[in-house]
Design an enzyme around this catalytic site. Structure first.
Site: not given
Length: 392
Positions: A150, A204, A207, A214, A257, A260, A264
């Protein structure tokens, strides 16, 4: 070992393993070193990712993260970063939390720190493992490698999907069938031509829980993020005052945060095999806003030693704490905000103005305004006072 920046290294060495046997041995070594997922893909496996990235930049959704817009063509294909790369090895480390990260959002007198930042900095933890794995690889067979955590122009999430680790969910983060939305990613580029894994497909379905939860409506559409509205961006990357329109939505989130990620449905698998070194520090699980607001620079650095929180600096962090104080509804915390009206940092003073406006009555606020404005010279802080004293 050489390299121009943190998280990148060049390694060379003799060896004797090859192809499928080498890949199986590599996977075994990776798991022995603490990696939970591993896959291999081709450097040219993500042509569509470049198009989506250019669209993201074109609408300015990256906000002030100017480094994302520098040499975007290098992100489009790993060969733009290193022409000699023939295989990309993607690795994942599960950091699934041992408690529901949404529970603390109800404890408004405490600060919510993102799961990934409650322990030691994952860059340092994973970089050590990547270096160890890279050394093993170059000892096993002649090759060159570079490692990334990263820290460079690498599109880790699309590459991870191409390497079978998971898929990019509607929240734009990687989702794994084994570990849900909780995977740290690292990459090893190599000159070896290793057998490829099949790309993962999107699971996904219909969903959209991650989009609905958010607090600041940061997803204009599924699979699209406007970082300028994201609480992680606002509390970490954003260097100035947090825009007024998002302050209420931030609640008591003082660094990042997890909403989200936390909702899941695939997270039911995420806690298996969690590495102890990535566990949360007790003092960062649910710290009180009052104690955090009293941190000076030295105390901040000590409190967040080895933590990614340390990188944003004391002033930005206290700004976040003050927004949380303003959202707390706790009148007792007004004294902490009042004390910070005279902090050395204009960023802190401005946030203290807003916090007090949420917690104290008009008479008290006006008296404080008179006292503070008599000595306030910073234009941004004076603007906060002006905005807070306008008739509602």
């Amino acid at each position: 070992m050489a390299g121009g920046r943190a998280g990148v290294a060049d390694l060379r060495g003799p060896g004797f393993l090859k192809s499928d046997e080498l890949k199986r041995a590599l996977a075994a070594e990776a798991r022995a070193l603490g990696f939970d997922s591993i896959g291999v893909t081709a450097p040219g496996a993500i042509p569509e990712a470049a198009k989506h990235f250019r669209e993201f930049l074109a609408v300015g959704a990256h906000g002030d993260m100017d480094w994302l817009a520098q040499n975007p063509q290098r992100r489009a294909d790993p060969r733009g970063l290193w022409p000699e790369v023939r295989s990309v090895i993607m690795l994942g480390v599960n950091y699934g939390p041992d408690e529901d990260p949404l529970i603390i959002l109800k404890e408004r007198e405490r600060g919510a720190i993102s799961v990934y930042a409650k322990g030691d900095d994952y860059h340092d933890v994973i970089k050590k493992r990547l270096k160890a794995l890279a050394r093993w690889l170059v000892a096993a067979t002649p090759c060159e490698v570079k490692i990334f955590v990263d820290t460079a122009a690498v599109m880790e999430k699309p590459l991870a999907q191409a390497a079978s680790l998971g898929w990019q969910g509607k929240h734009t983060n990687l989702v794994s069938r084994e570990f849900g939305s909780w995977l740290f990613l690292g990459a090893i580029f190599t000159t070896l031509d290793l057998p490829r894994d099949e790309p993962e497909i999107d699971h996904c379905g219909s969903c959209h829980a991650c989009l609905d939860i958010c607090p600041t409506a940061a997803f204009p559409a599924p699979y699209k993020l406007d970082a300028r509205r994201c609480i992680s961006y606002l509390t970490i990357e954003n260097k100035g005052p947090i825009p007024h329109e998002f302050r209420k939505g931030i609640g008591n989130r003082i660094y990042g945060c997890d909403d989200c990620l936390a909702v899941c449905p695939w997270n039911k698998f995420a806690q298996q095999g969690r590495e102890a070194k990535l566990a949360a520090r007790e003092e960062l699980r649910a710290p009180t806003l009052a104690e955090l607001s009293r941190l000076d620079d030295a105390a901040f650095r000590g409190r967040f030693s080895k933590s990614p929180v340390k990188r944003i600096g004391r002033d930005r962090f206290i700004r976040n704490v003050l927004i949380a104080i303003g959202n707390s509804g706790e009148g007792a915390l007004a004294a902490e905000a009042e004390r910070l009206l005279f902090d050395a940092s204009p960023l802190v003073r401005g946030a203290a103005v807003w916090a007090l406006a949420q917690l104290v009555g008009r008479d008290r606020f006006d008296a404080l305004a008179t006292k503070a404005m008599a000595v306030e010279s910073d234009a941004s802080v004076r603007a906060e006072w002006a905005a807070a004293t306008k008739p509602s």
